[in-house]
Design an enzyme around this catalytic site. Structure first.
Site, mmCIF file in Angstrom:
data_model
loop_
_atom_site.group_PDB
_atom_site.id
_atom_site.type_symbol
_atom_site.label_atom_id
_atom_site.label_comp_id
_atom_site.label_asym_id
_atom_site.label_seq_id
_atom_site.Cartn_x
_atom_site.Cartn_y
_atom_site.Cartn_z
ATOM 1 N N ASP A 1 18.905 45.089 63.855
ATOM 2 C CA ASP A 1 19.341 43.855 63.214
ATOM 3 C C ASP A 1 18.554 43.738 61.907
ATOM 4 O O ASP A 1 17.471 44.328 61.768
ATOM 5 C CB ASP A 1 19.036 42.685 64.156
ATOM 6 N N ASP B 1 18.096 40.420 59.662
ATOM 7 C CA ASP B 1 17.393 39.145 59.520
ATOM 8 C C ASP B 1 16.471 38.880 60.707
ATOM 9 O O ASP B 1 16.921 38.767 61.846
ATOM 10 C CB ASP B 1 18.436 38.020 59.427
#
Length: 253
Positions: A18, A20
């Protein structure tokens, strides 16, 4: 196709991240330390990222050379995808839903937001993306300070959680899923178009081990489906520093 990755120590292993809160601080920029760690990791195995944001926003966080830093780049959960810098076939949310249903969905969201009592409201409450819409009760144009304050307000009052419940009740037959991620918004997308969508791009690559790292690896979080998928080994992290520490431990970097 594992020969494509024969220069890696573990050519049948890929690490997916991922963006963020995992590779970068929330809406922040990747650190030099993380870049160094990823470069070392790339000698060990294949490396890719997957996020709900579009590629422009991801480059703001990861740098304009993101396609050179990663073997696979998956924007909007893989609806926009790059392999070794080459763009792969894409898909579209509007084609899935149709104009009439899309209008009903957007109108409901705008009416709901209009009736919310929040400390601040700014602009860009709905952002149309290729594979989803991103809905933000405060508006994506808020400042960093307003973003941080809203996150605390949302945790206390469960604004986004209640919003999602209302949408599920209103549109039970639209074939949609809802995923709360980041600090200020949630994503709305077709069932199966969560982060697991990117895994179809890895079919035929010969990967026997797929590691996934994410900071929203809880039910309802936007990393949950891929974290919990049978094809992946999921790792839950709290921030980029924890990601780096875990990689150094797992791969002896």
């Amino acid at each position: 196709m594992t020969s494509d990755w024969s220069d890696r120590e573990f050519p049948s292993t890929i690490c997916l991240f991922d963006v963020d809160g995992t590779l970068t601080p929330a809406r922040g920029i990747v650190t030099d330390s993380m870049k160094t760690t990823l470069a070392k990791l790339r000698k060990k195995c294949v490396v890719g990222f997957v996020g709900g944001s579009d590629f422009v926003k991801q480059k703001e966080q990861l740098g304009d050379n993101a396609v050179d830093m990663f073997d696979f780049c998956f924007s909007e959960n893989g609806l926009t995808a790059f392999r070794k810098g080459q763009k792969l076939p894409s898909n579209n949310f509007l084609n899935f839903l149709g104009e009439e249903r899309y209008a009903k969905l957007v109108n409901f969201c705008l009416r709901y937001i209009a009736d919310l009592e929040l400390p601040q409201k700014r602009g860009t409450f709905i952002e149309f993306r290729q594979g989803m819409i991103n809905v933000s009760p405060i508006g994506r144009n808020c400042s960093r300070e307003e973003r941080d304050r809203y996150e605390q307000f949302d945790l206390e009052h469960k604004i986004r959680e209640k919003f999602v419940i209302a949408l599920k009740k209103e549109f039970p037959d639209f074939g949609l899923k809802f995923s709360i991620g980041g600090q200020i918004s949630f994503d709305v997308f077709p069932e199966g178009w969560d982060k697991t969508y990117c895994l179809r791009h890895l079919e035929g690559e010969g990967f026997s081990t797929i590691h996934f790292f994410g900071d929203k690896a809880f039910e309802g979080g936007n990393d949950w489906e891929i974290y919990n998928h049978e094809a992946t080994i999921g790792h839950s992290v709290k921030n980029p520093l924890e990601t780096e520490a875990l990689l150094k431990d797992l791969f002896h970097l």
